[in-house]
Design an enzyme around this catalytic site. Sequence first.
Site, PDB file in Angstrom:
ATOM      1  N   HIS A  62      38.987  49.557  35.979  1.00 58.20           N
ATOM      2  CA  HIS A  62      37.905  49.375  37.142  1.00 58.20           C
ATOM      3  C   HIS A  62      36.632  49.277  36.571  1.00 58.20           C
ATOM      4  O   HIS A  62      35.920  50.136  36.164  1.00 58.20           O
ATOM      5  CB  HIS A  62      37.962  50.550  37.981  1.00 58.20           C
ATOM      6  CG  HIS A  62      37.126  50.602  39.206  1.00 58.20           C
ATOM      7  ND1 HIS A  62      37.525  51.084  40.346  1.00 58.20           N
ATOM      8  CD2 HIS A  62      36.153  49.978  39.640  1.00 58.20           C
ATOM      9  CE1 HIS A  62      36.682  50.852  41.378  1.00 58.20           C
ATOM     10  NE2 HIS A  62      35.589  50.221  40.792  1.00 58.20           N
ATOM     11  N   HIS A  64      32.792  46.703  36.772  1.00 59.21           N
ATOM     12  CA  HIS A  64      31.946  45.800  37.354  1.00 59.21           C
ATOM     13  C   HIS A  64      31.212  44.841  36.265  1.00 59.21           C
ATOM     14  O   HIS A  64      30.329  45.375  35.564  1.00 59.21           O
ATOM     15  CB  HIS A  64      30.811  46.312  38.422  1.00 59.21           C
ATOM     16  CG  HIS A  64      31.684  46.998  39.530  1.00 59.21           C
ATOM     17  ND1 HIS A  64      32.139  46.142  40.433  1.00 59.21           N
ATOM     18  CD2 HIS A  64      31.959  48.061  39.518  1.00 59.21           C
ATOM     19  CE1 HIS A  64      32.670  47.159  41.498  1.00 59.21           C
ATOM     20  NE2 HIS A  64      32.697  48.366  40.780  1.00 59.21           N
ATOM     21  N   ARG A  66      29.708  41.798  36.704  1.00 60.72           N
ATOM     22  CA  ARG A  66      28.545  41.306  37.444  1.00 60.72           C
ATOM     23  C   ARG A  66      28.617  39.855  37.336  1.00 60.72           C
ATOM     24  O   ARG A  66      27.765  39.195  37.708  1.00 60.72           O
ATOM     25  CB  ARG A  66      27.297  41.742  36.898  1.00 60.72           C
ATOM     26  CG  ARG A  66      27.370  43.357  37.232  1.00 60.72           C
ATOM     27  CD  ARG A  66      27.360  43.599  38.454  1.00 60.72           C
ATOM     28  NE  ARG A  66      27.078  45.351  38.738  1.00 60.72           N
ATOM     29  CZ  ARG A  66      27.427  45.842  39.699  1.00 60.72           C
ATOM     30  NH1 ARG A  66      28.272  45.457  40.466  1.00 60.72           N
ATOM     31  NH2 ARG A  66      27.289  47.332  39.659  1.00 60.72           N
ATOM     32  N   ASN A  96      33.506  41.970  43.075  1.00 65.23           N
ATOM     33  CA  ASN A  96      32.259  41.832  43.770  1.00 65.23           C
ATOM     34  C   ASN A  96      31.238  41.249  43.003  1.00 65.23           C
ATOM     35  O   ASN A  96      29.866  41.704  42.730  1.00 65.23           O
ATOM     36  CB  ASN A  96      31.721  43.263  44.260  1.00 65.23           C
ATOM     37  CG  ASN A  96      31.442  43.972  43.175  1.00 65.23           C
ATOM     38  OD1 ASN A  96      31.850  44.130  41.922  1.00 65.23           O
ATOM     39  ND2 ASN A  96      30.905  45.123  43.691  1.00 65.23           N
ATOM     40  N   HIS A 181      39.509  50.809  48.054  1.00 69.66           N
ATOM     41  CA  HIS A 181      38.021  51.532  48.147  1.00 69.66           C
ATOM     42  C   HIS A 181      38.141  52.255  49.620  1.00 69.66           C
ATOM     43  O   HIS A 181      37.773  51.624  50.480  1.00 69.66           O
ATOM     44  CB  HIS A 181      37.032  50.595  47.971  1.00 69.66           C
ATOM     45  CG  HIS A 181      35.422  50.974  48.291  1.00 69.66           C
ATOM     46  ND1 HIS A 181      34.664  51.173  47.087  1.00 69.66           N
ATOM     47  CD2 HIS A 181      35.094  51.608  49.315  1.00 69.66           C
ATOM     48  CE1 HIS A 181      33.455  51.676  47.565  1.00 69.66           C
ATOM     49  NE2 HIS A 181      33.710  52.189  48.975  1.00 69.66           N
ATOM     50  N   ASN A 290      28.846  55.707  44.309  1.00 66.21           N
ATOM     51  CA  ASN A 290      29.766  55.552  45.475  1.00 66.21           C
ATOM     52  C   ASN A 290      31.391  55.549  44.999  1.00 66.21           C
ATOM     53  O   ASN A 290      31.714  54.566  44.517  1.00 66.21           O
ATOM     54  CB  ASN A 290      29.313  54.107  46.452  1.00 66.21           C
ATOM     55  CG  ASN A 290      30.245  54.406  47.860  1.00 66.21           C
ATOM     56  OD1 ASN A 290      30.884  55.303  48.257  1.00 66.21           O
ATOM     57  ND2 ASN A 290      30.488  53.143  48.523  1.00 66.21           N
ATOM     58  N   ASP A 317      34.788  52.988  36.683  1.00 68.18           N
ATOM     59  CA  ASP A 317      33.940  52.305  37.773  1.00 68.18           C
ATOM     60  C   ASP A 317      32.472  51.876  37.142  1.00 68.18           C
ATOM     61  O   ASP A 317      31.498  52.215  37.633  1.00 68.18           O
ATOM     62  CB  ASP A 317      33.890  53.429  38.766  1.00 68.18           C
ATOM     63  CG  ASP A 317      33.074  52.445  40.112  1.00 68.18           C
ATOM     64  OD1 ASP A 317      32.812  51.192  39.951  1.00 68.18           O
ATOM     65  OD2 ASP A 317      33.076  53.377  40.839  1.00 68.18           O
ATOM     66  N   HIS A 321      23.308  48.454  36.741  1.00 65.58           N
ATOM     67  CA  HIS A 321      22.227  47.877  37.460  1.00 65.58           C
ATOM     68  C   HIS A 321      21.122  47.638  36.720  1.00 65.58           C
ATOM     69  O   HIS A 321      20.799  48.403  35.591  1.00 65.58           O
ATOM     70  CB  HIS A 321      22.212  48.812  38.852  1.00 65.58           C
ATOM     71  CG  HIS A 321      23.097  48.796  39.869  1.00 65.58           C
ATOM     72  ND1 HIS A 321      23.640  47.740  40.584  1.00 65.58           N
ATOM     73  CD2 HIS A 321      24.102  49.947  40.153  1.00 65.58           C
ATOM     74  CE1 HIS A 321      24.465  48.191  41.409  1.00 65.58           C
ATOM     75  NE2 HIS A 321      24.981  49.263  41.170  1.00 65.58           N
TER      76      HIS A 321
HETATM   77  O1  DOR Z   1      28.969  53.159  42.724  1.00 65.52           O
HETATM   78  C1  DOR Z   1      29.519  52.007  42.995  1.00 65.52           C
HETATM   79  N1  DOR Z   1      28.952  50.917  42.434  1.00 65.52           N
HETATM   80  N2  DOR Z   1      30.533  52.439  43.939  1.00 65.52           N
HETATM   81  C2  DOR Z   1      31.213  50.951  44.179  1.00 65.52           C
HETATM   82  O2  DOR Z   1      32.233  51.107  44.710  1.00 65.52           O
HETATM   83  C3  DOR Z   1      30.808  49.633  43.860  1.00 65.52           C
HETATM   84  C4  DOR Z   1      29.798  49.734  42.539  1.00 65.52           C
HETATM   85  C5  DOR Z   1      28.994  48.591  42.340  1.00 65.52           C
HETATM   86  O3  DOR Z   1      29.374  47.345  42.514  1.00 65.52           O
HETATM   87  O4  DOR Z   1      27.618  48.664  42.215  1.00 65.52           O
END
Ligand code: DOR
Length: 454
Positions: A62, A64, A66, A96, A181, A290, A317, A321
């Site tokens: 899991h 991301h 990007r 995503n 999710h 989240n 996860d 950012h």
């Molecule tokens: O904190 C989170 N960030 N939870 C998620 O489910 C998505 C993720 C994100 O893509 O930034």
Amino acid sequence: MTDSLAVRGGRVIDPANGIDAAGDVLIADGRIAAVGNDAGKGASRAIDATGLIVCPGFVDIHAHLREPGFEHKETIATGTQAAARGGFTTVCCMPNTEPPIDSAAVVEYVVRTARTEGAVRVLPIGCVTKGRKGEALAELAELAQAGVVAFSDDGDPVSDPHLLRRALEYARPFGLPLIGHCEDRALATGGVMHEGWVAARLGLRGVPAAAEESAVARDIALAALTGARLHVAHVSTAGAVELIRRARASGLPVTAEVTPHHLTLTHEAVLVGSGESPGWLAYDTNAKVNPPLRTREDAEACLQGLLDGTIDCVATDHAPHAVEDKLCEFDLAAPGISGLETALALCLTLVHDGRLGLPMVIEKLTVGPVRALGLHGDRVGAGLKPAPTTGSLEGLGTLSVGAPGDVAVIDPGAEWVIEPERFASKGKNTPLAGRTLRGRVVATVYEGRVVYQA
Ligand code: DOR
């Protein structure tokens, strides 16, 4: 002469094979060739692992990455470099992105970019719904054929239960899991952190534990109805752990993961500065995630779930950012923690506290996630093309002879200060900045190549 790499003289821990003993690991032509005393003799290259732990490369189901679309937050290149630093040799990336991974073309883009620019193996996860909009099913068969290893709209729940039922029914014949999710948006909407005393003190809207628990209960009911495999992402509440425990006890094909941060941090991490200056309150947007960080009791229940097998694995996860996504009001900040480079050290805090054994941590970062998603599974038998990887995934997450030649070398006692500006990830967003943790990755080997060395 064949190319070979020996990792010599470490304590070899391979939970899948019940190995915990001093010895060497030999990798030849990118696969594990031998494990044991003197197994590394005569290799063309060597790493000295004296005093260190040697285990299978970690598998993150899991993360991301990007790319495509949000390359200012992370790219496949930087995300996989962060993975290598964290001891991870396999990363399953969430869809995503922009465009989302909802067509074969985007799967192919990710696979091709990972092959040319990635430091480690990347296995894409495809969307459940078109554009992740939660309105119509994505082309699940096309995605499965293109090589995705699971389906998920992670970041958002599939709120329509009928649509989720259909998704499970379509996913079932491919043998691929649907990653839930689990968040009831009607209950969670407006909430930005755990609903509890910290939220009340900061005047922030909370997300009740029930928002996760009602969604987990619904998704388990639909897994029971359809017989399809459900994997629950980022479990964060005691109630959710109990629901999954009961589902598994009744024989349902339900698996689950927990993040290092939900195991070790609580909602109090959001609160900063209250100690020294009573009456003055501030928050740390880097602790916004989240699902939200919850209570000590919730973290404890997640740990118990990990210990008794209710929770199969740890998954990061990893949610990188940009600075501006976090340098703002708490309500507006993007949720997520950049987690690949701190995952091991956070899990090891539980080992140093005597609450979790080191072999168990390694199991939950290696063969645990592989079994949860069935990454080593027989795709061809299910009518699919093999996974888009350089070699077979058989034995992934283990040091079995013939398995991918992926190894992490770790020093569980090494102290280091978390300095996000030194992360390989573009995401510097972590609530751990400045903290001293114990346990570091010393070297990472991917398919016989040293992709990170401290
Ligand atoms: O904190 C989170 N960030 N939870 C998620 O489910 C998505 C993720 C994100 O893509 O930034």
